[in-house]
Design a protein around this motif. Sequence first.
Motif, PDB file in Angstrom:
ATOM      1  N   HIS A  47     -10.555  11.232   3.188  1.00 46.90           N
ATOM      2  CA  HIS A  47     -10.159  10.405   2.045  1.00 46.90           C
ATOM      3  C   HIS A  47     -11.024  10.743   0.834  1.00 46.90           C
ATOM      4  O   HIS A  47     -12.235  10.926   0.961  1.00 46.90           O
ATOM      5  CB  HIS A  47     -10.320   8.918   2.365  1.00 46.90           C
ATOM      6  N   SER A 207      -9.869   2.209   1.897  1.00 43.40           N
ATOM      7  CA  SER A 207      -8.986   1.143   1.428  1.00 43.40           C
ATOM      8  C   SER A 207      -9.746   0.145   0.556  1.00 43.40           C
ATOM      9  O   SER A 207      -9.252  -0.287  -0.495  1.00 43.40           O
ATOM     10  CB  SER A 207      -8.365   0.433   2.626  1.00 43.40           C
ATOM     11  N   ASN A 210     -10.608   1.711  -2.791  1.00 46.47           N
ATOM     12  CA  ASN A 210      -9.394   1.821  -3.596  1.00 46.47           C
ATOM     13  C   ASN A 210      -9.096   0.517  -4.318  1.00 46.47           C
ATOM     14  O   ASN A 210      -8.726   0.503  -5.497  1.00 46.47           O
ATOM     15  CB  ASN A 210      -8.223   2.223  -2.705  1.00 46.47           C
ATOM     16  N   LEU A 211      -9.279  -0.602  -3.628  1.00 50.17           N
ATOM     17  CA  LEU A 211      -9.108  -1.910  -4.258  1.00 50.17           C
ATOM     18  C   LEU A 211     -10.153  -2.156  -5.335  1.00 50.17           C
ATOM     19  O   LEU A 211      -9.844  -2.590  -6.447  1.00 50.17           O
ATOM     20  CB  LEU A 211      -9.201  -3.008  -3.201  1.00 50.17           C
ATOM     21  N   THR A 218      -3.500  -5.177  -5.559  1.00 51.69           N
ATOM     22  CA  THR A 218      -2.701  -4.376  -4.642  1.00 51.69           C
ATOM     23  C   THR A 218      -1.220  -4.690  -4.770  1.00 51.69           C
ATOM     24  O   THR A 218      -0.843  -5.807  -5.134  1.00 51.69           O
ATOM     25  CB  THR A 218      -3.145  -4.596  -3.180  1.00 51.69           C
ATOM     26  N   ARG A 219      -0.406  -3.696  -4.457  1.00 44.10           N
ATOM     27  CA  ARG A 219       1.040  -3.883  -4.291  1.00 44.10           C
ATOM     28  C   ARG A 219       1.450  -3.618  -2.840  1.00 44.10           C
ATOM     29  O   ARG A 219       2.637  -3.592  -2.524  1.00 44.10           O
ATOM     30  CB  ARG A 219       1.818  -2.958  -5.229  1.00 44.10           C
ATOM     31  N   ASP A 220       0.474  -3.433  -1.981  1.00 41.41           N
ATOM     32  CA  ASP A 220       0.734  -3.151  -0.571  1.00 41.41           C
ATOM     33  C   ASP A 220       1.100  -4.446   0.153  1.00 41.41           C
ATOM     34  O   ASP A 220       0.272  -5.352   0.277  1.00 41.41           O
ATOM     35  CB  ASP A 220      -0.504  -2.526   0.057  1.00 41.41           C
ATOM     36  N   PRO A 221       2.329  -4.574   0.667  1.00 42.71           N
ATOM     37  CA  PRO A 221       2.741  -5.823   1.341  1.00 42.71           C
ATOM     38  C   PRO A 221       1.829  -6.192   2.510  1.00 42.71           C
ATOM     39  O   PRO A 221       1.645  -7.383   2.801  1.00 42.71           O
ATOM     40  CB  PRO A 221       4.163  -5.513   1.819  1.00 42.71           C
ATOM     41  N   GLU A 222       1.263  -5.186   3.180  1.00 41.08           N
ATOM     42  CA  GLU A 222       0.415  -5.465   4.342  1.00 41.08           C
ATOM     43  C   GLU A 222      -0.902  -6.131   3.962  1.00 41.08           C
ATOM     44  O   GLU A 222      -1.551  -6.758   4.799  1.00 41.08           O
ATOM     45  CB  GLU A 222       0.151  -4.171   5.114  1.00 41.08           C
ATOM     46  N   LEU A 223      -1.306  -5.986   2.702  1.00 39.88           N
ATOM     47  CA  LEU A 223      -2.567  -6.579   2.251  1.00 39.88           C
ATOM     48  C   LEU A 223      -2.367  -7.928   1.562  1.00 39.88           C
ATOM     49  O   LEU A 223      -3.338  -8.640   1.309  1.00 39.88           O
ATOM     50  CB  LEU A 223      -3.297  -5.616   1.301  1.00 39.88           C
ATOM     51  N   TYR A 234       2.459  -8.194  -7.609  1.00 33.73           N
ATOM     52  CA  TYR A 234       1.168  -7.665  -7.146  1.00 33.73           C
ATOM     53  C   TYR A 234       0.244  -8.856  -6.905  1.00 33.73           C
ATOM     54  O   TYR A 234       0.503  -9.964  -7.377  1.00 33.73           O
ATOM     55  CB  TYR A 234       0.546  -6.699  -8.155  1.00 33.73           C
TER      56      TYR A 234
END
Length: 387
Positions: A47, A207, A210-211, A218-223, A234
């Motif tokens: 990464h 991860s 990145n935040l 975030t736009r990640d549904p899992e978060l 978001y």
Amino acid sequence: MIPYGRQDIQLADIDAVLEVLHSDFLTQGPMVPRFEQAVADKVGARHALAANSATSALHIACLALGLGECDWLWTTPITFVASANCGLYCGASVDFVDIDPRTYNLCPKALEAKLEQAEQEGRLPKVVVAVHLCGQPCDMAVIHALSQRYGFRIIEDASHAIGGKYRGNYIGSGHYSDITVFSFHPVKIITTAEGGMVLTNDGALASRMNLLRSHGVTRDPELMTHEADGPWYYQQIELGFNYRMTELQAALGVSQLERLDDYVSRRNALAERYDVLLAEFPVTTPWQHSNSYSGRHLYVIRLTLDAISLSHCQVFEALRAYGIGVNLHYIPVHTQPYYKQLGFQPGDFPEAERYYAEAISLPLYPTMSEDQQDQVVAALKAALELS
């Protein structure tokens, strides 16, 4: 004036930046992830996340490792202040480990002795920042072994060291650390004007960083804490920062990265030529460990002051007067006024202070000609009154 460092901007770099200027994206677009992947592939890390500076990268690296109040960060006193300040940004306390007299990096023996004492006192560090001064890596295998014994995390401050190797692996591969940080300031080995990067093999750390570099959004549904209200949605789930790199910077970085190996090879060739030309001078030239391949960001000599008639400052000023843009890397961090207010005193780290009393960084950059290098050597000869 021959500078101590200089960026090399070629037509390919200009074209790469112009292409972005004519594109639809100037800030966050496809070029940043392209640069990140290119650096990760080059050094062998899983990464890579680009940031607007190496200082920002150090900050989010510390936060991702959970550094905070009541914790300790240790680093070397011979570095730029950012290597220590990143701990203070997190509310942690900072301490230093004296340097190795040959490499000028954090000394593993001094680290081990300090860890033994800190264990007895209940003040072991949570994070150790190992700075690869001038591009030569620290003895990371030993530092890593100590981390396993004493339970601290490791950040490699490789701001000087992209393109270098340790035990056959590119610096940044993460074999002996949790996170590595690169700098792309103009005087560094490759440049994005300003910029930095964090690299890790740990997906959870990546991860989190990145935040942190982008407002904690975030736009990640899992978060997210609940299902999105719509495609626009978001969430801010951390208190983060605006530490992102732009598309323009990343385009320059992608272009520069293609010449990385050539740059480092040329720096090493010039450094080896300095070694020969300065062999009879009353100076100590940089010692290189056989298990490492230095990025050679800097070429630091140490004056043998008892063999010359001038002071350290007089030699420095004479070289500047001859048109040689020498510099000094670095003033020991613990002697800075801010750190004195925290309780540090002259004499705390004697090897670092001896280094500071003798060190001068001579010009070294990949476009430097041998004629320019000869001018530097001639000026140093005159300054040392050897003519």
